[in-house]
Scaffold this motif. Structure first.
Motif, PDB file in Angstrom:
ATOM      1  N   MET A  45       0.826  -1.216   0.000  1.00  0.00           N
ATOM      2  CA  MET A  45       0.000   0.000   0.000  1.00  0.00           C
ATOM      3  C   MET A  45       0.856   1.260   0.000  1.00  0.00           C
ATOM      4  SD  MET A  45      -3.259  -1.025   2.380  1.00  0.00           S
ATOM      5  CE  MET A  45      -4.198   0.384   1.775  1.00  0.00           C
ATOM      6  N   ARG A  46       2.033   1.166   0.573  1.00  0.00           N
ATOM      7  CA  ARG A  46       2.962   2.295   0.513  1.00  0.00           C
ATOM      8  C   ARG A  46       3.362   2.562  -0.937  1.00  0.00           C
ATOM      9  NH1 ARG A  46       4.931   7.196   1.317  1.00  0.00           N
ATOM     10  NH2 ARG A  46       7.200   7.306   1.512  1.00  0.00           N
ATOM     11  N   VAL A  47       3.673   1.507  -1.679  1.00  0.00           N
ATOM     12  CA  VAL A  47       4.028   1.678  -3.090  1.00  0.00           C
ATOM     13  C   VAL A  47       2.843   2.251  -3.867  1.00  0.00           C
ATOM     14  CG1 VAL A  47       4.744   0.501  -5.207  1.00  0.00           C
ATOM     15  CG2 VAL A  47       5.738  -0.170  -3.006  1.00  0.00           C
ATOM     16  N   ALA A  48       1.650   1.727  -3.613  1.00  0.00           N
ATOM     17  CA  ALA A  48       0.454   2.244  -4.289  1.00  0.00           C
ATOM     18  C   ALA A  48       0.299   3.730  -4.043  1.00  0.00           C
ATOM     19  CB  ALA A  48      -0.790   1.489  -3.803  1.00  0.00           C
ATOM     20  N   ASN A  49       0.508   4.153  -2.808  1.00  0.00           N
ATOM     21  CA  ASN A  49       0.316   5.555  -2.450  1.00  0.00           C
ATOM     22  C   ASN A  49       1.432   6.461  -2.948  1.00  0.00           C
ATOM     23  OD1 ASN A  49      -2.182   6.188  -0.675  1.00  0.00           O
ATOM     24  ND2 ASN A  49      -1.493   4.196   0.057  1.00  0.00           N
ATOM     25  N   ILE A  50       2.628   5.906  -3.114  1.00  0.00           N
ATOM     26  CA  ILE A  50       3.690   6.688  -3.750  1.00  0.00           C
ATOM     27  C   ILE A  50       3.297   7.006  -5.191  1.00  0.00           C
ATOM     28  CG2 ILE A  50       6.052   6.569  -4.640  1.00  0.00           C
ATOM     29  CD1 ILE A  50       6.793   5.072  -2.059  1.00  0.00           C
ATOM     30  N   HIS A  51       2.743   6.017  -5.888  1.00  0.00           N
ATOM     31  CA  HIS A  51       2.235   6.278  -7.241  1.00  0.00           C
ATOM     32  C   HIS A  51       1.177   7.384  -7.209  1.00  0.00           C
ATOM     33  CE1 HIS A  51       4.227   3.208  -9.641  1.00  0.00           C
ATOM     34  NE2 HIS A  51       3.904   2.265  -8.759  1.00  0.00           N
ATOM     35  N   VAL A  52       0.274   7.311  -6.238  1.00  0.00           N
ATOM     36  CA  VAL A  52      -0.779   8.332  -6.123  1.00  0.00           C
ATOM     37  C   VAL A  52      -0.160   9.719  -5.961  1.00  0.00           C
ATOM     38  CG1 VAL A  52      -2.664   9.213  -4.684  1.00  0.00           C
ATOM     39  CG2 VAL A  52      -2.525   6.774  -5.187  1.00  0.00           C
ATOM     40  N   ALA A  53       0.771   9.837  -5.029  1.00  0.00           N
ATOM     41  CA  ALA A  53       1.377  11.136  -4.757  1.00  0.00           C
ATOM     42  C   ALA A  53       2.126  11.680  -5.966  1.00  0.00           C
ATOM     43  CB  ALA A  53       2.319  11.021  -3.558  1.00  0.00           C
ATOM     44  N   GLU A  54       2.835  10.804  -6.658  1.00  0.00           N
ATOM     45  CA  GLU A  54       3.604  11.253  -7.828  1.00  0.00           C
ATOM     46  C   GLU A  54       2.683  11.689  -8.960  1.00  0.00           C
ATOM     47  OE1 GLU A  54       7.685   8.598  -7.166  1.00  0.00           O
ATOM     48  OE2 GLU A  54       6.171   7.919  -8.613  1.00  0.00           O
ATOM     49  N   ILE A  55       1.607  10.963  -9.183  1.00  0.00           N
ATOM     50  CA  ILE A  55       0.684  11.334 -10.260  1.00  0.00           C
ATOM     51  C   ILE A  55      -0.101  12.587  -9.888  1.00  0.00           C
ATOM     52  CG2 ILE A  55      -1.289  10.571 -11.653  1.00  0.00           C
ATOM     53  CD1 ILE A  55      -0.195   7.700 -11.384  1.00  0.00           C
ATOM     54  N   LEU A  56      -0.462  12.724  -8.615  1.00  0.00           N
ATOM     55  CA  LEU A  56      -1.090  13.973  -8.176  1.00  0.00           C
ATOM     56  C   LEU A  56      -0.166  15.160  -8.465  1.00  0.00           C
ATOM     57  CD1 LEU A  56      -2.791  13.161  -4.749  1.00  0.00           C
ATOM     58  CD2 LEU A  56      -3.914  14.174  -6.735  1.00  0.00           C
ATOM     59  N   ASN A  57       1.118  14.997  -8.192  1.00  0.00           N
ATOM     60  CA  ASN A  57       2.060  16.082  -8.464  1.00  0.00           C
ATOM     61  C   ASN A  57       2.106  16.430  -9.948  1.00  0.00           C
ATOM     62  OD1 ASN A  57       2.789  16.590  -5.831  1.00  0.00           O
ATOM     63  ND2 ASN A  57       4.629  15.306  -5.879  1.00  0.00           N
ATOM     64  N   LEU A  58       2.018  15.418 -10.813  1.00  0.00           N
ATOM     65  CA  LEU A  58       1.986  15.691 -12.252  1.00  0.00           C
ATOM     66  C   LEU A  58       0.773  16.550 -12.610  1.00  0.00           C
ATOM     67  CD1 LEU A  58       2.913  12.189 -13.770  1.00  0.00           C
ATOM     68  CD2 LEU A  58       4.364  14.229 -13.668  1.00  0.00           C
ATOM     69  N   MET A  59      -0.363  16.241 -12.005  1.00  0.00           N
ATOM     70  CA  MET A  59      -1.576  17.032 -12.260  1.00  0.00           C
ATOM     71  C   MET A  59      -1.424  18.446 -11.724  1.00  0.00           C
ATOM     72  SD  MET A  59      -4.782  14.380 -11.784  1.00  0.00           S
ATOM     73  CE  MET A  59      -4.167  13.349 -10.443  1.00  0.00           C
ATOM     74  N   PHE A  60      -0.888  18.574 -10.517  1.00  0.00           N
ATOM     75  CA  PHE A  60      -0.738  19.906  -9.926  1.00  0.00           C
ATOM     76  C   PHE A  60       0.246  20.761 -10.719  1.00  0.00           C
ATOM     77  CE2 PHE A  60      -1.919  17.672  -5.782  1.00  0.00           C
ATOM     78  CZ  PHE A  60      -3.245  18.077  -5.871  1.00  0.00           C
ATOM     79  N   GLU A  61       1.294  20.150 -11.247  1.00  0.00           N
ATOM     80  CA  GLU A  61       2.271  20.901 -12.046  1.00  0.00           C
ATOM     81  C   GLU A  61       1.642  21.483 -13.302  1.00  0.00           C
ATOM     82  OE1 GLU A  61       5.331  18.066 -12.753  1.00  0.00           O
ATOM     83  OE2 GLU A  61       6.105  18.134 -10.694  1.00  0.00           O
ATOM     84  N   ALA A  62       0.582  20.851 -13.797  1.00  0.00           N
ATOM     85  CA  ALA A  62      -0.073  21.311 -15.026  1.00  0.00           C
ATOM     86  C   ALA A  62      -1.107  22.396 -14.768  1.00  0.00           C
ATOM     87  CB  ALA A  62      -0.739  20.131 -15.732  1.00  0.00           C
ATOM     88  N   GLY A  83      -6.793   8.141  -6.913  1.00  0.00           N
ATOM     89  CA  GLY A  83      -6.342   6.873  -6.374  1.00  0.00           C
ATOM     90  C   GLY A  83      -5.827   5.948  -7.463  1.00  0.00           C
ATOM     91  N   VAL A  84      -5.123   4.904  -7.039  1.00  0.00           N
ATOM     92  CA  VAL A  84      -4.649   3.875  -7.958  1.00  0.00           C
ATOM     93  C   VAL A  84      -4.875   2.509  -7.314  1.00  0.00           C
ATOM     94  CG1 VAL A  84      -2.812   5.429  -8.770  1.00  0.00           C
ATOM     95  CG2 VAL A  84      -2.250   3.588  -7.154  1.00  0.00           C
ATOM     96  N   VAL A  85      -4.849   1.480  -8.155  1.00  0.00           N
ATOM     97  CA  VAL A  85      -4.796   0.102  -7.673  1.00  0.00           C
ATOM     98  C   VAL A  85      -3.458  -0.468  -8.113  1.00  0.00           C
ATOM     99  CG1 VAL A  85      -5.832  -2.180  -7.711  1.00  0.00           C
ATOM    100  CG2 VAL A  85      -7.297  -0.162  -7.877  1.00  0.00           C
ATOM    101  N   TYR A  86      -2.669  -0.904  -7.124  1.00  0.00           N
ATOM    102  CA  TYR A  86      -1.357  -1.500  -7.385  1.00  0.00           C
ATOM    103  C   TYR A  86      -1.295  -2.845  -6.670  1.00  0.00           C
ATOM    104  CZ  TYR A  86       3.608  -2.500  -6.749  1.00  0.00           C
ATOM    105  OH  TYR A  86       4.827  -3.121  -6.707  1.00  0.00           O
ATOM    106  N   ASP A  87      -1.038  -3.902  -7.425  1.00  0.00           N
ATOM    107  CA  ASP A  87      -0.914  -5.249  -6.859  1.00  0.00           C
ATOM    108  C   ASP A  87      -2.126  -5.606  -5.994  1.00  0.00           C
ATOM    109  OD1 ASP A  87       0.286  -7.699  -6.505  1.00  0.00           O
ATOM    110  OD2 ASP A  87       1.716  -7.023  -4.983  1.00  0.00           O
ATOM    111  N   GLY A  88      -3.290  -5.134  -6.426  1.00  0.00           N
ATOM    112  CA  GLY A  88      -4.533  -5.476  -5.747  1.00  0.00           C
ATOM    113  C   GLY A  88      -4.919  -4.580  -4.593  1.00  0.00           C
ATOM    114  N   TYR A  89      -4.093  -3.566  -4.289  1.00  0.00           N
ATOM    115  CA  TYR A  89      -4.368  -2.681  -3.153  1.00  0.00           C
ATOM    116  C   TYR A  89      -4.520  -1.229  -3.623  1.00  0.00           C
ATOM    117  CZ  TYR A  89      -3.379  -6.545  -0.035  1.00  0.00           C
ATOM    118  OH  TYR A  89      -3.433  -7.743   0.612  1.00  0.00           O
ATOM    119  N   VAL A  90      -5.364  -0.498  -2.903  1.00  0.00           N
ATOM    120  CA  VAL A  90      -5.723   0.859  -3.298  1.00  0.00           C
ATOM    121  C   VAL A  90      -4.872   1.891  -2.558  1.00  0.00           C
ATOM    122  CG1 VAL A  90      -7.572   2.592  -3.284  1.00  0.00           C
ATOM    123  CG2 VAL A  90      -8.095   0.195  -3.824  1.00  0.00           C
TER     124      VAL A  90
END
Length: 254
Positions: A19-36, A103-110
């Motif tokens: 779930m930590r990995v899933a949430n790192i993806h979330v945070a990084e993609i959120l940053n991509l959106m905020f940068e735009a 949100g994202v789903v990574y390896d079955g976890y949100v």
């Protein structure tokens, strides 16, 4: 994976790592959106950035298709509290504040997180609203220990909002998160009586939503977008947090 008598699913250390990995993806993609984010960009374009990132990373969206929701991100502007549907015709303007829940789903976890940011130069009251809402989330995270009860979260959020002459939106609450986006327990942002103590292995999404006016809401004709009934500005911050024997782990913080 174990279940308590209240059907709260406790996660193993391995599951929390996933779930930590899933949430790192979330945070990084959120940053991509905020940068735009800039005046003139449409909420549809912001959602496309997230879709592209999901595809590139081989991830799935828990939002898209959820009860029919048509996007991978909820993008809400000004008096819109949450669940704003991205549209080509919805353009950001200088002075807006915009909340993105993603949100994202990574390896079955949100993974699940949200943040409100300014568009260009915003008013002092808008800045203060965002600051107080974020502060209320940080105060809530400090309560995420086995010594505290779930109800302590709502108590501290509501107290901080009230002290700053703001209202807690009561129609939406935080929640457990795991293999499903919404699991037990519910985590209100206001006090509604004593609740059980938090336990190591619990993973919860805390998401205070505050307004500068009253707490009442209404849903727009699209059936999704929730706005403040008095059209006052609203802000929304969210983190996914794992409860441990010691300090909480904020899974969605980079």
């Amino acid at each position: 994976m174990k279940r308590s008598r209240r059907e709260i699913i406790l996660k193993s250390p391995r599951e929390i790592e996933i779930m930590r990995v899933a949430n790192i993806h979330v945070a990084e993609i959120l940053n991509l959106m905020f940068e735009a984010i800039t005046p003139g960009i449409s909420t549809w374009e912001i959602d496309r950035i997230a879709r592209t990132a999901l595809k590139k990373r081989g991830l799935r969206s828990p939002f898209l298709g959820y009860h029919g929701f048509p996007a991978v991100a909820c993008i809400s502007i000004n008096e819109e509290i949450v669940h704003g549907i991205p549209k080509k015709s919805r353009l950001l303007k200088d002075g807006d504040i915009v909340s993105i829940d993603f949100g994202v789903v990574y390896d079955g976890y949100v993974g699940d997180s949200a943040k409100t940011v300014p568009v260009g130069t915003v008013s002092q009251e808008a800045q203060r609203l965002m600051q107080v809402t974020q502060e209320s989330l940080e105060l809530a995270i400090e309560k995420c220990t086995p010594e505290c009860r779930l109800s302590d979260i709502g108590l501290v959020v509501e107290k901080h909002a009230t002290q700053n002459s703001m209202s807690v939106i009561r129609d939406f609450v935080g929640h457990g998160v795991g293999t499903k986006m919404h699991e037990d327990p519910q985590v209100p942002n206001y006090y509604d009586g004593p609740k059980p103590r938090m336990r190591p292995g619990m993973v919860i999404a805390i998401e205070p939503m505050l307004s500068l006016g009253k707490h009442e809401i209404k849903i727009l004709e699209d059936g999704w977008t929730a706005i403040t009934k008095d059209y006052s500005l609203s802000a929304h911050f969210e983190h996914s947090i794992a409860i441990t024997d010691g300090d909480p782990i904020v899974l969605s913080r980079l």
